[in-house]
Design an enzyme around this catalytic site. Sequence first.
Site, PDB file in Angstrom:
ATOM      1  N   ASP A  61       7.637   2.658  -7.924  1.00  0.00           N
ATOM      2  CA  ASP A  61       6.937   3.623  -8.785  1.00  0.00           C
ATOM      3  C   ASP A  61       6.356   4.764  -7.948  1.00  0.00           C
ATOM      4  O   ASP A  61       5.814   5.726  -8.487  1.00  0.00           O
ATOM      5  CB  ASP A  61       5.885   2.938  -9.668  1.00  0.00           C
ATOM      6  CG  ASP A  61       4.812   2.217  -8.867  1.00  0.00           C
ATOM      7  OD1 ASP A  61       4.859   2.242  -7.624  1.00  0.00           O
ATOM      8  OD2 ASP A  61       3.912   1.614  -9.492  1.00  0.00           O
ATOM      9  N   SER A  62       6.515   4.676  -6.615  1.00  0.00           N
ATOM     10  CA  SER A  62       6.171   5.810  -5.753  1.00  0.00           C
ATOM     11  C   SER A  62       7.011   7.036  -6.112  1.00  0.00           C
ATOM     12  O   SER A  62       6.719   8.142  -5.665  1.00  0.00           O
ATOM     13  CB  SER A  62       6.374   5.446  -4.276  1.00  0.00           C
ATOM     14  OG  SER A  62       7.665   4.918  -4.072  1.00  0.00           O
ATOM     15  N   ASP A  83      10.667  -1.626  -9.555  1.00  0.00           N
ATOM     16  CA  ASP A  83       9.212  -1.798  -9.663  1.00  0.00           C
ATOM     17  C   ASP A  83       8.797  -1.872 -11.128  1.00  0.00           C
ATOM     18  O   ASP A  83       9.305  -1.110 -11.954  1.00  0.00           O
ATOM     19  CB  ASP A  83       8.532  -0.568  -9.031  1.00  0.00           C
ATOM     20  CG  ASP A  83       7.442  -0.945  -8.063  1.00  0.00           C
ATOM     21  OD1 ASP A  83       7.107  -2.138  -7.971  1.00  0.00           O
ATOM     22  OD2 ASP A  83       6.947  -0.036  -7.379  1.00  0.00           O
ATOM     23  N   LYS A 103       9.659  -6.108  -9.068  1.00  0.00           N
ATOM     24  CA  LYS A 103       8.463  -6.269  -8.233  1.00  0.00           C
ATOM     25  C   LYS A 103       7.232  -5.926  -9.067  1.00  0.00           C
ATOM     26  O   LYS A 103       7.272  -4.998  -9.878  1.00  0.00           O
ATOM     27  CB  LYS A 103       8.521  -5.347  -7.005  1.00  0.00           C
ATOM     28  CG  LYS A 103       7.256  -5.386  -6.156  1.00  0.00           C
ATOM     29  CD  LYS A 103       7.390  -4.625  -4.870  1.00  0.00           C
ATOM     30  CE  LYS A 103       7.055  -3.164  -4.969  1.00  0.00           C
ATOM     31  NZ  LYS A 103       5.684  -2.852  -5.443  1.00  0.00           N
ATOM     32  N   GLU A 141       2.702  -5.730  -8.786  1.00  0.00           N
ATOM     33  CA  GLU A 141       1.529  -5.743  -7.909  1.00  0.00           C
ATOM     34  C   GLU A 141       0.492  -6.732  -8.423  1.00  0.00           C
ATOM     35  O   GLU A 141       0.329  -6.887  -9.633  1.00  0.00           O
ATOM     36  CB  GLU A 141       0.886  -4.344  -7.875  1.00  0.00           C
ATOM     37  CG  GLU A 141       1.747  -3.298  -7.216  1.00  0.00           C
ATOM     38  CD  GLU A 141       1.106  -1.901  -7.267  1.00  0.00           C
ATOM     39  OE1 GLU A 141      -0.086  -1.773  -7.594  1.00  0.00           O
ATOM     40  OE2 GLU A 141       1.836  -0.940  -6.971  1.00  0.00           O
ATOM     41  N   GLU A 154       0.776  -4.752   1.706  1.00  0.00           N
ATOM     42  CA  GLU A 154       0.550  -3.323   1.988  1.00  0.00           C
ATOM     43  C   GLU A 154      -0.846  -3.084   2.560  1.00  0.00           C
ATOM     44  O   GLU A 154      -1.852  -3.583   2.024  1.00  0.00           O
ATOM     45  CB  GLU A 154       0.743  -2.503   0.703  1.00  0.00           C
ATOM     46  CG  GLU A 154       0.466  -1.012   0.914  1.00  0.00           C
ATOM     47  CD  GLU A 154       1.004  -0.098  -0.172  1.00  0.00           C
ATOM     48  OE1 GLU A 154       1.648  -0.585  -1.128  1.00  0.00           O
ATOM     49  OE2 GLU A 154       0.772   1.124  -0.042  1.00  0.00           O
TER      50      GLU A 154
HETATM   51  O1  KIV Z   1       6.405   1.999  -5.106  1.00  0.00           O
HETATM   52  C1  KIV Z   1       6.619   1.800  -3.917  1.00  0.00           C
HETATM   53  O2  KIV Z   1       7.244   2.591  -3.210  1.00  0.00           O
HETATM   54  C2  KIV Z   1       6.106   0.566  -3.319  1.00  0.00           C
HETATM   55  C3  KIV Z   1       6.240   0.406  -1.848  1.00  0.00           C
HETATM   56  C4  KIV Z   1       5.244   1.225  -1.168  1.00  0.00           C
HETATM   57  C5  KIV Z   1       6.196  -1.009  -1.445  1.00  0.00           C
HETATM   58  O3  KIV Z   1       5.590  -0.261  -4.008  1.00  0.00           O
END
Ligand code: KIV
Length: 290
Positions: free
Chosen positions: A47-48, A86, A116, A118, A185
């Site tokens: 989600d970055s 994500d 993934k 969090e 992280e």
């Molecule tokens: O969204 C992302 O890029 C991430 C990484 C920083 C692990 O979660």
Amino acid sequence: MVQKRVTVPILRGMKKRGEKIAMLTAYDYTFALLMDQAGVDVLLVGDSLGMVVQGLDTTLPVTLDEIIYHTKPVKRAVQRAMVVADMPFLSYQVTPEEALRNAGRLMKEGGADAVKLEGGRKTAPAVRKMVSAGIPVMGHVGLEPQSSKMLGGYKVQGKSVEAVDVLLEDARILEEAGVFSLVIEAVPWQVARQISQSINIPTIGIGAGPHCDGQVLVFADMLGLFTAFQPHFVRRFAQMGSEAEEAFQSYCQAVKKGAFPSLDESYSVDDPVLKELERRKSTSHEPNRG
Ligand code: KIV
């Protein structure tokens, strides 16, 4: 040559053998193809992309549909790498049922191999629900960017004995809930090492030192494409941002001077067509005999 795809058991085997896992974020076909060919083991449609692709300040506004949109071309590009999508903010926190439905969309519509999310122990019910449906889930502890408003920014986590105990317990609970791997992280390297040694699933560090079982970076950071700020843990493996800017400047100059394109870079008609065009041009310019 047909490449053997990276799977959950392959990543587990890599941890057992002490073989490091290389993971990068990817958001499009072109870069995903290059990363896969270069041997990156896991591509994360993170989600970055909210920051890197959309120019947002946080990852919070990123939607499930946007992650699906970016996962499709990444998946299309790879032959070997595992593609992890994500789960964006509020796509898994409400109920385990909703988490399962949304993870299912990432796999069915986006083509993701895994998802993934969090969070520590509070996400265990959602993890169990997804894992029991056959969805591989990667955890993410330490700095959780989706909780940056609660954390007061992007700060290093796990600096006190109490915080370390919470992280170790979160990692243990997530492993027990069924995550196949864990991103750590922004955590001191000694703490990340202790977590990595205390669980059997591979850990992937970002700002968590060299003792994790693998590493992940945001691709635009490591290529030097995204230069607005550079976190302490980022190594720039290339300076593509300045190289791209120079190329854009050269392009502008060449266009404005009329030096691009040359005739060699242009299409040309065959001789008979050219002759006819020239004949027409000469007749249309014949003097008027009135
Ligand atoms: O969204 C992302 O890029 C991430 C990484 C920083 C692990 O979660």
